[in-house]
Design an enzyme around this catalytic site. Sequence first.
Site, mmCIF file in Angstrom:
data_model
loop_
_atom_site.group_PDB
_atom_site.id
_atom_site.type_symbol
_atom_site.label_atom_id
_atom_site.label_comp_id
_atom_site.label_asym_id
_atom_site.label_seq_id
_atom_site.Cartn_x
_atom_site.Cartn_y
_atom_site.Cartn_z
ATOM 1 N N ASP A 1 1.101 3.827 4.556
ATOM 2 C CA ASP A 1 1.073 2.618 5.379
ATOM 3 C C ASP A 1 0.842 1.438 4.426
ATOM 4 O O ASP A 1 -0.226 1.311 3.827
ATOM 5 C CB ASP A 1 -0.070 2.760 6.398
ATOM 6 C CG ASP A 1 -0.172 1.576 7.345
ATOM 7 O OD1 ASP A 1 0.232 0.463 6.959
ATOM 8 O OD2 ASP A 1 -0.686 1.758 8.464
ATOM 9 N N LYS B 1 1.779 -7.862 11.358
ATOM 10 C CA LYS B 1 0.861 -8.517 10.431
ATOM 11 C C LYS B 1 1.636 -9.472 9.508
ATOM 12 O O LYS B 1 2.317 -10.344 9.985
ATOM 13 C CB LYS B 1 0.070 -7.459 9.669
ATOM 14 C CG LYS B 1 -0.516 -6.364 10.586
ATOM 15 C CD LYS B 1 -1.561 -6.926 11.495
ATOM 16 C CE LYS B 1 -2.157 -6.025 12.554
ATOM 17 N NZ LYS B 1 -1.720 -4.703 12.821
ATOM 18 N N TYR C 1 -6.555 3.265 9.821
ATOM 19 C CA TYR C 1 -6.623 2.394 10.998
ATOM 20 C C TYR C 1 -7.025 3.242 12.217
ATOM 21 O O TYR C 1 -6.547 4.368 12.377
ATOM 22 C CB TYR C 1 -5.270 1.712 11.189
ATOM 23 C CG TYR C 1 -5.157 0.977 12.485
ATOM 24 C CD1 TYR C 1 -6.019 -0.073 12.783
ATOM 25 C CD2 TYR C 1 -4.204 1.336 13.431
ATOM 26 C CE1 TYR C 1 -5.937 -0.734 13.999
ATOM 27 C CE2 TYR C 1 -4.114 0.673 14.638
ATOM 28 C CZ TYR C 1 -4.986 -0.362 14.914
ATOM 29 O OH TYR C 1 -4.912 -1.019 16.107
ATOM 30 N N ARG D 1 18.904 0.673 22.214
ATOM 31 C CA ARG D 1 17.919 1.690 21.790
ATOM 32 C C ARG D 1 18.443 2.496 20.599
ATOM 33 O O ARG D 1 17.684 3.081 19.839
ATOM 34 C CB ARG D 1 17.543 2.607 22.969
ATOM 35 C CG ARG D 1 16.519 3.665 22.608
ATOM 36 C CD ARG D 1 15.732 4.179 23.816
ATOM 37 N NE ARG D 1 16.539 4.444 24.982
ATOM 38 C CZ ARG D 1 17.326 5.508 25.126
ATOM 39 N NH1 ARG D 1 17.401 6.404 24.165
ATOM 40 N NH2 ARG D 1 18.039 5.673 26.218
#
Length: 392
Positions: free
Chosen positions: A182, A207, A110, A57
């Site tokens: 973005d 994507k 988005y 992590r």
Amino acid sequence: MRESWQLATQVIHAGREPNETGALVSPLCQSATFVFDSAEQGGARFAGEEAGYIYTRLGNPTTAELERKIAALEGSDSAAATASGMAAVSAALLANLQMGDHLVASNAVYGCTFALMNSQLAKFGIEVTLVNFCNLAEIEAAITSNTKVIFCETPVNPHLEVFDLDAIASIAKQHNLVSVVDNTFMTPLLQQPIKHGIDIVIHSATKYLNGHGDVIAGIVCASHEQMDVIKYEVLKDIGAVISPHDAWLILRGLKTLDVRVSRHCDNAEKVAQFLEAHTKVSKVYYPGLRSHSGNEYMGRQMKRAGGVIAFELDADLQDSIAFINHLELFSIAVSLGDAESLIQHPASMTHSPYSEEQRARAGITDNLLRISVGLEAVEDIIAALDEALTAL
Ligand code: PLP
């Protein structure tokens, strides 16, 4: 890595480090934790006195290779890989906003980014004002004494309007705001916002970066100073980090990013021209077309227009849905950047978190469709569209 290498070379070689096995492909380090030689060493790593891995992590060798590669491609000091694109958006915003702060964002983003701003952040007393980023005066007018962040996508989801990154970076600097962009639709191969003065770039790596539809992931790119908070405070405590296996799959996908993006652009340019000429299509939104407002940014801000096209049918809601159901070859799915051509209906799918009134303001009509043009032979893609349009 040589500074002079082109991005097409960097997608393959940047971020790699020699490994002791000599394997051509960097080995996947699928381990949750890392063993210390001694208690003293463990303490020194936690205290930041000795470099080395502690717990995945907080950092992992496979994840670190992905982060070095994307940072090199975007031209940022560093990057943090996250569990999803939304985790990347959340980390960038949470690192720079607190109770009472205000955020200015473009009025079409988005759908889940919109919901994050309007629902989740609102719960913690963070306000958002959404404005049309094509109009720089509207951005300036929305900035108040408690504004801390300015956020947009460009080209924007789903109409693909293009915003002026130089101007947005300059407004942010003038008002001492953190600018966040973005860059999912473009990838660093087509647009590098940091080179235009933007502070933080985020991606849904789900994507184009991965490109094979088998991973959900994100990336945040920023300065070392920003990353100290994004990665070692926010992401550490929220825990929305990437799995090493997903990082390894994205590293594999990235090797073909340049050839994939070229093919997506080649195909999309031809499909956009075909749609624009069709009598049953009333409007096509694609910055590669001269008729699109974003066309003036081609070359100076974005190298090519990418693989996503939105268009309005000369039809009502019912016929638009029938068109989607009739269309062959395309999969009905909400993503983009995969090998397969995809189609979706923004009003009822990606932008359903918007109210009817918000959709109307953002121009998301019932007959608006969005396609992600895949890597199939363009003749087959066009034939499928032609057939479904004829059946309308
Ligand atoms: N940003 C953009 C532009 C997107 O299209 C998406 C998802 O479609 C996201 C962010 C969120 O990414 P993810 O689905 O990986 O969380």
